[in-house]
Write a protein that holds these residues in place. Structure first.
Motif, short mmCIF file in Angstrom:
data_model
loop_
_atom_site.label_atom_id
_atom_site.label_comp_id
_atom_site.label_asym_id
_atom_site.label_seq_id
_atom_site.Cartn_x
_atom_site.Cartn_y
_atom_site.Cartn_z
N GLY A 1 0.82 -1.07 -0.10
CA GLY A 1 0.19 0.08 0.00
C GLY A 1 0.90 1.41 0.08
N ASP A 2 2.10 1.18 -0.48
CA ASP A 2 2.98 2.43 -0.46
C ASP A 2 3.00 3.05 -1.82
OD1 ASP A 2 4.80 4.07 0.05
OD2 ASP A 2 6.75 2.75 -0.27
N LYS A 3 2.19 3.98 -1.67
CA LYS A 3 1.84 4.82 -3.07
C LYS A 3 3.14 5.80 -3.29
CE LYS A 3 -2.73 3.82 -4.48
NZ LYS A 3 -4.10 4.49 -4.96
N ASP A 4 3.62 6.26 -2.03
CA ASP A 4 4.61 7.32 -2.23
C ASP A 4 5.99 6.82 -2.81
OD1 ASP A 4 3.15 8.71 -0.27
OD2 ASP A 4 4.12 8.15 1.37
N CYS A 5 5.97 5.64 -3.30
CA CYS A 5 7.34 5.41 -3.94
C CYS A 5 7.17 5.48 -5.44
CB CYS A 5 7.71 3.55 -3.87
SG CYS A 5 6.41 2.62 -4.23
N ILE A 6 5.67 5.45 -5.98
CA ILE A 6 5.40 5.59 -7.42
C ILE A 6 6.30 6.94 -7.96
CG2 ILE A 6 3.73 6.48 -9.05
CD1 ILE A 6 1.66 5.04 -7.19
N SER A 7 6.42 8.15 -7.25
CA SER A 7 7.23 9.23 -7.87
C SER A 7 8.58 9.11 -8.09
CB SER A 7 6.88 10.59 -6.79
OG SER A 7 7.55 10.14 -5.57
N GLN A 8 9.42 7.94 -7.51
CA GLN A 8 10.69 7.54 -7.62
C GLN A 8 10.85 7.28 -8.96
OE1 GLN A 8 12.61 5.41 -4.68
NE2 GLN A 8 10.84 5.64 -3.23
N TYR A 9 9.94 6.53 -9.77
CA TYR A 9 10.36 5.77 -11.03
C TYR A 9 11.18 6.46 -12.20
CZ TYR A 9 9.86 3.63 -15.55
OH TYR A 9 10.12 3.09 -16.79
N SER A 10 10.75 7.62 -12.42
CA SER A 10 11.47 8.48 -13.41
C SER A 10 12.95 8.67 -13.00
CB SER A 10 10.94 9.75 -13.81
OG SER A 10 11.62 10.33 -15.05
N GLU A 11 13.33 8.95 -11.66
CA GLU A 11 14.43 9.71 -11.41
C GLU A 11 15.58 8.27 -11.26
OE1 GLU A 11 16.60 11.17 -7.15
OE2 GLU A 11 14.34 11.34 -7.36
N ILE A 12 14.95 7.11 -10.94
CA ILE A 12 15.63 5.82 -10.67
C ILE A 12 16.00 5.47 -12.14
CG2 ILE A 12 15.74 3.69 -9.99
CD1 ILE A 12 13.99 4.21 -7.56
N ALA A 13 14.83 5.38 -12.94
CA ALA A 13 15.02 4.79 -14.13
C ALA A 13 16.31 5.70 -15.19
CB ALA A 13 13.73 4.70 -15.10
N LEU A 14 16.09 7.03 -15.03
CA LEU A 14 16.59 8.04 -15.62
C LEU A 14 18.33 7.84 -15.13
CD1 LEU A 14 14.62 11.10 -16.17
CD2 LEU A 14 15.63 9.69 -18.00
N ARG A 15 18.69 7.46 -14.09
CA ARG A 15 19.93 7.35 -13.65
C ARG A 15 20.77 6.29 -14.54
NH1 ARG A 15 18.92 9.48 -8.26
NH2 ARG A 15 17.95 7.46 -7.65
N ARG A 16 19.83 5.18 -14.67
CA ARG A 16 20.83 4.10 -15.30
C ARG A 16 20.55 3.98 -16.69
NH1 ARG A 16 20.81 -1.27 -16.75
NH2 ARG A 16 22.00 -2.70 -15.45
N VAL A 17 19.71 4.89 -17.27
CA VAL A 17 19.25 5.33 -18.73
C VAL A 17 20.63 6.07 -19.23
CG1 VAL A 17 17.99 6.59 -20.21
CG2 VAL A 17 16.88 4.99 -18.83
N TRP A 18 20.83 7.26 -18.47
CA TRP A 18 21.85 8.32 -18.87
C TRP A 18 23.25 7.39 -18.72
CZ3 TRP A 18 21.37 11.81 -21.79
CH2 TRP A 18 20.39 12.85 -21.79
N ASN A 19 23.52 6.58 -17.64
CA ASN A 19 24.70 5.82 -17.53
C ASN A 19 24.84 4.99 -18.87
OD1 ASN A 19 26.91 4.81 -15.94
ND2 ASN A 19 26.04 2.92 -16.67
N GLY A 20 23.66 4.05 -19.42
CA GLY A 20 23.85 3.23 -20.50
C GLY A 20 23.91 4.48 -22.01
N GLU A 21 23.37 5.49 -21.92
CA GLU A 21 23.41 6.36 -23.12
C GLU A 21 24.98 6.65 -23.18
OE1 GLU A 21 21.22 7.49 -25.35
OE2 GLU A 21 19.51 6.70 -24.69
N ARG A 22 25.58 7.23 -22.08
CA ARG A 22 26.71 7.63 -22.16
C ARG A 22 27.79 6.49 -22.44
NH1 ARG A 22 31.44 6.97 -20.29
NH2 ARG A 22 30.76 5.20 -19.08
N PHE A 23 27.61 5.46 -22.20
CA PHE A 23 28.61 4.23 -22.36
C PHE A 23 28.38 4.01 -23.87
CE2 PHE A 23 29.18 -0.44 -22.85
CZ PHE A 23 30.82 -0.26 -22.60
N SER A 24 27.10 3.96 -24.34
CA SER A 24 26.91 3.69 -25.77
C SER A 24 27.54 4.81 -26.65
CB SER A 24 25.38 3.55 -26.09
OG SER A 24 24.81 2.67 -25.36
N TRP A 25 27.32 6.08 -26.28
CA TRP A 25 27.93 7.36 -26.96
C TRP A 25 29.44 6.96 -27.07
CZ3 TRP A 25 31.11 10.74 -24.24
CH2 TRP A 25 31.56 11.89 -24.98
#
Length: 404
Positions: free
Chosen positions: A323-347
């Motif tokens: 029942g923890d709906k507060d964690c929903i707002s973390q999705y974009s921040e967590i996902a983007l940290r790994r996305v930008w790391n992967g983007e940088r490595f691919s670049w």
């Protein structure tokens, strides 16, 4: 209009949508998948299949790893060739045990489809005019047409796994999203053939003639790539011309033992780096190519989608189990940290290994100066244990981040 209900509406039946659906199902969370095309069409998409350690573990958690574990080929290393000189990156040794698995994306998708069908989970293939609504509210829904009938799918959350050209990203108002893009001045010409791989592990090759990649699908099927100008057409490249050019770009000893054969698929793919921020709008979450695209150098596309899935699956599990709906707002921040790391490595890999042929690279500097900098940097990374360790850690993938 027919009304149906579920907890999570998933738009897109590619590997990310199917994997998310299977993981949620394992937690008892209802989900329905909507897909624009047929299942056969989805399986007809030719894609790479290098799975990071985290992705392979996630497939096992979803309960669909039987064929992957039996037929996938574990790669404990990868090779980078610089003008014919081979450098092996020992992934297992440099990371303390992590490896990658070579198992085709088509096969992963097929396994997930079979598991979904066996579990009798709802999937609407050939769903047209799919459109999310009221995603900022607590009562979002998705409308679509299927079999000549109009549907309203009521849900708690919407996962947009519908790719770069899908409707999900466009649902976020343009003024609220920032899109970053770099289009590269070349493409990859890919050829698949039923011939044994030329090497046990993948070879990323930089040469004066341009980039090449030797990869594989199985012990009897190989996939090769050449860097080509964007102006080239597939028809310009006969099989004979492709094999001849490939041998000139790969190390001589590898080329000498290469088996060639008629192509069973040949295509040219443009390269781009793309990121949409944020990856969340209310109760709509963007997953995979809907939010980000990477050049295939480094094998991060499918793996970044999997990390998005892992993050969203853990968040939604916490919502429904605790029942923890507060964690929903973390999705974009967590996902983007790994996305930008992967983007940088691919670049980075793309800049290191490709010939920009007089074009200004993504750094914006003089092409010759860029080339000299990249040669120097690559020399350091390949001839330093610390440098090789950085490449290895990035290639096998960083650990998934847990929501707080």
């Amino acid at each position: 209009m027919k009304t149906i209900k579920t907890q999570v509406a998933i738009i897109g039946a590619g590997p990310s949508g199917l994997l998310l659906g299977q993981l949620l199902h394992k937690q008892g969370i209802d989900n329905i998948i909507l897909e624009r095309v047929t299942g056969d069409y989805v399986l007809g998409r030719i894609r790479a299949g290098i799975l990071e350690q985290g992705f392979a573990d996630l497939v096992r958690e979803a309960g669909v790893a039987e064929r992957m574990d039996a037929e996938g080929h574990v790669h404990e290393g990868v090779e980078l060739s610089v003008n014919g000189v081979r450098h092996r990156i020992d992934l297992k040794e440099l990371t303390g045990g992590d490896v990658v698995v070579c198992y085709g994306q088509v096969e992963i998708t097929r396994d997930l489809m079979d598991a979904r069908e066996a579990a009798k989970l709802e999937t609407y293939y050939e769903a047209s005019e799919v459109q999310p609504h009221d995603v900022k509210s607590d009562t979002p829904y998705v409308t679509f047409k299927h079999g000549g009938e109009e549907y309203r799918l009521e849900c708690d959350y919407v996962a947009g796994c519908d790719g770069f050209h899908g409707v999900s990203r466009q649902t976020i108002p343009q003024e609220l999203r920032t899109e970053h893009e770099r289009v590269y001045p070349f493409g990859w010409l890919g050829l698949m053939a039923d011939v044994p791989p030329c090497n046990e592990e993948l070879i990323y090759a930089m040469s004066e003639r341009g980039f090449a990649l030797a990869s594989q699908r199985s012990l009897t099927r190989s996939r090769y790539y050449l860097q080509v100008p964007l102006t080239d057409k597939v028809e310009d490249w006969s099989d004979e011309r492709f094999w001849d050019e490939l041998k000139k770009r790969l190390p001589a000893d590898v080329a000498a033992n290469m088996q060639t054969g008629p192509s069973i698929e040949k295509s040219i793919a443009p390269l781009r780096s793309f990121v949409c921020e944020p990856m969340q709008y209310g109760n709509l979450f963007l997953v995979g190519d809907a939010a980000h695209i990477v050049p295939p150098t480094g094998a991060k596309g499918l793996n970044l989608a999997a990390s998005d899935v892992a993050t969203l699956y853990k968040i939604l599990t916490r919502v429904y189990k605790n029942g923890d709906k507060d964690c929903i707002s973390q999705y974009s921040e967590i996902a983007l940290r790994r996305v930008w790391n992967g983007e940088r490595f691919s670049w980075w890999m793309t800049n290191m290994m490709h010939d920009f042929e007089g074009e200004v690279s993504s750094t914006g500097m003089d092409p010759l100066m860029q080339k000299r900098f990249m040669e120097s940097e690559l020399n350091y990374y390949l001839n330093s244990e610390n440098g090789r360790k950085v490449i290895a850690e990035q290639y096998v993938g960083l650990p998934y981040e847990e929501p707080k």
